[in-house]
Design a protein around this motif. Sequence first.
Motif, mmCIF file in Angstrom:
data_model
loop_
_atom_site.group_PDB
_atom_site.id
_atom_site.type_symbol
_atom_site.label_atom_id
_atom_site.label_comp_id
_atom_site.label_asym_id
_atom_site.label_seq_id
_atom_site.Cartn_x
_atom_site.Cartn_y
_atom_site.Cartn_z
ATOM 1 N N LYS A 142 0.844 -1.181 0.000
ATOM 2 C CA LYS A 142 0.000 0.000 0.000
ATOM 3 C C LYS A 142 0.882 1.234 0.000
ATOM 4 C CE LYS A 142 -4.540 -0.839 1.878
ATOM 5 N NZ LYS A 142 -5.474 -0.524 2.966
ATOM 6 N N LYS A 143 0.411 2.305 -0.667
ATOM 7 C CA LYS A 143 1.155 3.548 -0.728
ATOM 8 C C LYS A 143 1.220 4.172 0.658
ATOM 9 C CE LYS A 143 1.069 7.871 -3.335
ATOM 10 N NZ LYS A 143 0.625 8.939 -2.436
ATOM 11 N N LYS A 144 2.409 4.661 1.044
ATOM 12 C CA LYS A 144 2.568 5.312 2.343
ATOM 13 C C LYS A 144 2.002 6.724 2.246
ATOM 14 C CE LYS A 144 6.535 4.947 4.545
ATOM 15 N NZ LYS A 144 7.948 5.217 4.885
ATOM 16 N N ARG A 145 0.955 7.009 3.025
ATOM 17 C CA ARG A 145 0.337 8.337 2.979
ATOM 18 C C ARG A 145 0.826 9.134 4.179
ATOM 19 N NH1 ARG A 145 -5.340 8.684 2.974
ATOM 20 N NH2 ARG A 145 -5.235 10.432 1.536
ATOM 21 N N VAL A 146 1.693 10.107 3.912
ATOM 22 C CA VAL A 146 2.266 10.903 4.997
ATOM 23 C C VAL A 146 1.510 12.214 5.145
ATOM 24 C CG1 VAL A 146 4.568 9.909 4.765
ATOM 25 C CG2 VAL A 146 3.983 11.931 3.457
ATOM 26 N N ALA A 147 1.679 12.845 6.305
ATOM 27 C CA ALA A 147 1.051 14.139 6.624
ATOM 28 C C ALA A 147 -0.465 14.058 6.555
ATOM 29 C CB ALA A 147 1.592 15.228 5.712
ATOM 30 N N ARG A 148 -1.049 13.013 7.162
ATOM 31 C CA ARG A 148 -2.504 12.858 7.177
ATOM 32 C C ARG A 148 -3.008 12.732 8.618
ATOM 33 N NH1 ARG A 148 -1.514 14.272 2.913
ATOM 34 N NH2 ARG A 148 -2.282 13.643 0.872
ATOM 35 N N GLY A 149 -2.446 13.543 9.500
ATOM 36 C CA GLY A 149 -2.933 13.590 10.884
ATOM 37 C C GLY A 149 -2.151 12.700 11.820
ATOM 38 N N PRO A 150 -2.269 12.953 13.122
ATOM 39 C CA PRO A 150 -1.483 12.228 14.123
ATOM 40 C C PRO A 150 -1.837 10.744 14.236
ATOM 41 C CG PRO A 150 -3.048 13.705 15.190
ATOM 42 C CD PRO A 150 -3.092 14.006 13.732
ATOM 43 N N GLY A 151 -3.046 10.367 13.877
ATOM 44 C CA GLY A 151 -3.463 8.968 13.995
ATOM 45 C C GLY A 151 -2.803 8.068 12.968
ATOM 46 N N SER A 152 -2.246 8.650 11.922
ATOM 47 C CA SER A 152 -1.666 7.833 10.850
ATOM 48 C C SER A 152 -0.286 7.297 11.213
ATOM 49 C CB SER A 152 -1.551 8.659 9.573
ATOM 50 O OG SER A 152 -0.562 9.652 9.714
ATOM 51 N N GLY A 153 0.351 7.912 12.218
ATOM 52 C CA GLY A 153 1.708 7.511 12.572
ATOM 53 C C GLY A 153 2.760 8.254 11.761
ATOM 54 N N LYS A 154 2.316 8.948 10.718
ATOM 55 C CA LYS A 154 3.228 9.761 9.901
ATOM 56 C C LYS A 154 2.617 11.151 9.736
ATOM 57 C CE LYS A 154 6.668 7.051 8.385
ATOM 58 N NZ LYS A 154 7.422 6.855 9.610
ATOM 59 N N GLY A 155 2.087 11.695 10.814
ATOM 60 C CA GLY A 155 1.472 13.025 10.772
ATOM 61 C C GLY A 155 2.487 14.099 11.115
ATOM 62 N N LYS A 156 2.013 15.298 11.319
ATOM 63 C CA LYS A 156 2.807 16.473 11.685
ATOM 64 C C LYS A 156 4.043 16.661 10.790
ATOM 65 C CE LYS A 156 4.923 18.950 15.492
ATOM 66 N NZ LYS A 156 5.715 18.796 16.688
ATOM 67 N N THR A 157 5.189 16.085 11.116
ATOM 68 C CA THR A 157 6.411 16.321 10.345
ATOM 69 C C THR A 157 6.567 15.322 9.192
ATOM 70 O OG1 THR A 157 7.631 14.982 11.926
ATOM 71 C CG2 THR A 157 7.692 17.368 12.239
ATOM 72 N N ALA A 158 5.654 14.405 9.034
ATOM 73 C CA ALA A 158 5.621 13.447 7.927
ATOM 74 C C ALA A 158 6.889 12.618 7.841
ATOM 75 C CB ALA A 158 5.361 14.158 6.615
ATOM 76 N N GLY A 159 7.471 12.237 8.979
ATOM 77 C CA GLY A 159 8.625 11.360 9.006
ATOM 78 C C GLY A 159 9.937 12.041 8.653
ATOM 79 N N ARG A 160 9.936 13.394 8.581
ATOM 80 C CA ARG A 160 11.156 14.117 8.215
ATOM 81 C C ARG A 160 11.916 14.619 9.434
ATOM 82 N NH1 ARG A 160 11.738 16.991 3.230
ATOM 83 N NH2 ARG A 160 10.418 16.177 1.578
#
Length: 159
Positions: A15-33
């Motif tokens: 599945k495509k990694k969807r970053v910057a989609r809220g804190p519940g996604s695990g990749k929210g806020k700074t989007a893993g950067r």
Amino acid sequence: MKLHELRDNPGSSRKKKRVARGPGSGKGKTAGRGIKGQTSRSGVALGGYEGGQMPLYRRLPKRGFSKPNRKEYAVVNLGLIEKFVAAGKLDIKNEITEDLLVAAGVTGHKRDGIRVLNKGEVTSKLNLTVTGASASAVEAVAKAGGKLTVTAPVEAAAE
């Protein structure tokens, strides 16, 4: 097996990694950067930069030389020409030129000329005219009773 039973192999698609989609996604806020710094921002080019140290691509020695105007020949083996003669695509009664070899489909294009090499058997009495040929190819054609003429490469017209 039926159409509805077809499945991808397990693990073949992710599945495509969807970053910057809220804190519940695990990749929210700074989007893993991470936080702040050059790599947290867009337009980062850290490719060959090593922080002022002499970069690897400049430390290693350069080798060799590529001649910009070198001749590039299309290579054809005698066995292939013989196969086309046997198939009736080349007529041995007439002289076989480079243009005829291209037209018959022996080679796709002639580039700066066609060079004939001695690979395969020659039984037909060939009369070939090409830009280049190996000494053993000339000998093999002569042994079969034919003639292989080597012409000088055509120089491009000076502008």
